[in-house]
Design a protein around this motif. Structure first.
Motif, PDB file in Angstrom:
ATOM      1  N   SER A  37       5.463   4.700   0.054  1.00  0.00           N
ATOM      2  CA  SER A  37       4.055   5.300   0.936  1.00  0.00           C
ATOM      3  C   SER A  37       4.060   6.150  -0.041  1.00  0.00           C
ATOM      4  CB  SER A  37       4.030   5.594   2.362  1.00  0.00           C
ATOM      5  OG  SER A  37       6.167   6.843   1.894  1.00  0.00           O
ATOM      6  N   ASP A  38       4.625   6.431  -1.658  1.00  0.00           N
ATOM      7  CA  ASP A  38       4.328   7.818  -1.964  1.00  0.00           C
ATOM      8  C   ASP A  38       3.408   7.120  -3.431  1.00  0.00           C
ATOM      9  OD1 ASP A  38       6.064   9.254  -1.103  1.00  0.00           O
ATOM     10  OD2 ASP A  38       7.212   9.217  -2.263  1.00  0.00           O
ATOM     11  N   LEU A  39       3.315   6.213  -3.523  1.00  0.00           N
ATOM     12  CA  LEU A  39       3.224   5.353  -4.723  1.00  0.00           C
ATOM     13  C   LEU A  39       1.783   4.407  -4.112  1.00  0.00           C
ATOM     14  CD1 LEU A  39       5.542   3.852  -6.879  1.00  0.00           C
ATOM     15  CD2 LEU A  39       4.010   5.535  -7.216  1.00  0.00           C
ATOM     16  N   ALA A  40       2.426   3.883  -2.859  1.00  0.00           N
ATOM     17  CA  ALA A  40       0.487   2.926  -1.992  1.00  0.00           C
ATOM     18  C   ALA A  40       0.505   3.187  -0.709  1.00  0.00           C
ATOM     19  CB  ALA A  40       1.739   1.517  -2.768  1.00  0.00           C
ATOM     20  N   PRO A  41      -0.114   4.475  -0.164  1.00  0.00           N
ATOM     21  CA  PRO A  41      -0.087   4.633   0.938  1.00  0.00           C
ATOM     22  C   PRO A  41      -1.060   3.412   2.102  1.00  0.00           C
ATOM     23  CG  PRO A  41      -1.532   6.271  -0.240  1.00  0.00           C
ATOM     24  CD  PRO A  41      -0.615   5.000  -1.008  1.00  0.00           C
ATOM     25  N   PRO A  42      -0.607   2.933   3.288  1.00  0.00           N
ATOM     26  CA  PRO A  42      -0.822   2.007   3.636  1.00  0.00           C
ATOM     27  C   PRO A  42      -2.791   1.100   3.204  1.00  0.00           C
ATOM     28  CG  PRO A  42      -0.023   3.006   5.475  1.00  0.00           C
ATOM     29  CD  PRO A  42      -0.104   3.551   4.152  1.00  0.00           C
ATOM     30  N   GLY A  43      -2.557   0.322   3.342  1.00  0.00           N
ATOM     31  CA  GLY A  43      -3.700  -0.153   2.613  1.00  0.00           C
ATOM     32  C   GLY A  43      -4.410  -0.136   1.296  1.00  0.00           C
ATOM     33  N   ARG A  44      -3.797   1.232   0.219  1.00  0.00           N
ATOM     34  CA  ARG A  44      -3.861   0.788  -0.998  1.00  0.00           C
ATOM     35  C   ARG A  44      -3.992  -0.001  -1.577  1.00  0.00           C
ATOM     36  NH1 ARG A  44      -3.699   5.591  -4.575  1.00  0.00           N
ATOM     37  NH2 ARG A  44      -4.780   6.410  -2.091  1.00  0.00           N
ATOM     38  N   LEU A  45      -2.892  -1.137  -1.309  1.00  0.00           N
ATOM     39  CA  LEU A  45      -2.738  -2.496  -2.557  1.00  0.00           C
ATOM     40  C   LEU A  45      -3.518  -3.412  -1.632  1.00  0.00           C
ATOM     41  CD1 LEU A  45       1.357  -2.801  -2.484  1.00  0.00           C
ATOM     42  CD2 LEU A  45      -0.062  -1.998  -4.084  1.00  0.00           C
TER      43      LEU A  45
END
Length: 195
Positions: A94-102
């Motif tokens: 979640s540090d690299l890709a918070p929810p929705g980022r990908l």
């Protein structure tokens, strides 16, 4: 110059990359000396960005040399950056890709591929040649779908997007399709566009 690398969307101000002079909108050109984009001068570079970085995943926990190009200054810089893990205990970090980022960009593949994709992908299901009109002896003239000035008629065998690193300013750019698609693209009804 747009095909020289992948655009850096954001650089954290407290990061090693920022300290080394990498800025928003610089271009990532190579990782560990391997180009991340295909160009006329390089062969074997992956066409898809994610494939270009696949080998880097094996270097989690280590630093890799990344080459950036500044479109402002015209200079390149090499920065050793730490490869963070994507998965932590089988879950995306979640540090690299918070929810929705990908998935935030998945709603617009047609904007990215609409202009040039011709590989049987749904975004390629659009005409290349519109406003066609017979011009005697089996010939025809018309317009490229992405052509700015549709008063200029072309033959259907004219290449709509020449293979060139320099953008063809007679055609709409990717940026225009992303930002102004509703005013640039026209609907085709009964073989004629809306103009």
């Amino acid at each position: 110059m747009t095909d020289l690398g992948h655009i850096v969307v954001h650089v954290e101000r407290d990061s090693k990359a920022y300290s080394a002079g990498v800025r928003d909108l610089d271009l990532l050109v190579a990782v560990e000396g391997v180009r991340v984009v295909a160009s006329e001068s390089s062969t074997g570079a992956p066409l898809e960005f994610s494939n270009a970085l696949a080998d880097v995943l094996e270097k989690v926990g280590a630093e890799v040399e990344c080459t950036f190009f500044s479109t402002d200054s015209g200079t390149s810089k090499v920065v050793a950056l730490f490869v963070h893990p994507i998965l932590i205990d089988g879950v995306i970090s979640s540090d690299l890709a918070p929810p929705g980022r990908l998935t935030q960009g998945l709603c617009s593949p047609w904007l990215a591929d609409y202009r040039e994709c011709g590989c049987y992908y749904w975004a390629a299901s659009r005409p290349d040649f519109v406003n066609a009109r017979l011009e005697g002896a089996g010939g025809a003239s018309g317009n490229s779908w992405m052509q700015r000035d549709r008063t200029i008629r072309n033959r259907p065998d004219a290449r709509p997007y020449p293979n060139s690193p320099t953008p063809d300013l007679t055609h709409f750019t990717y940026q225009e399709l992303y930002l102004e698609w509703q005013s640039k693209l026209k609907f085709v009804v009964r073989g004629q566009d809306s103009e």
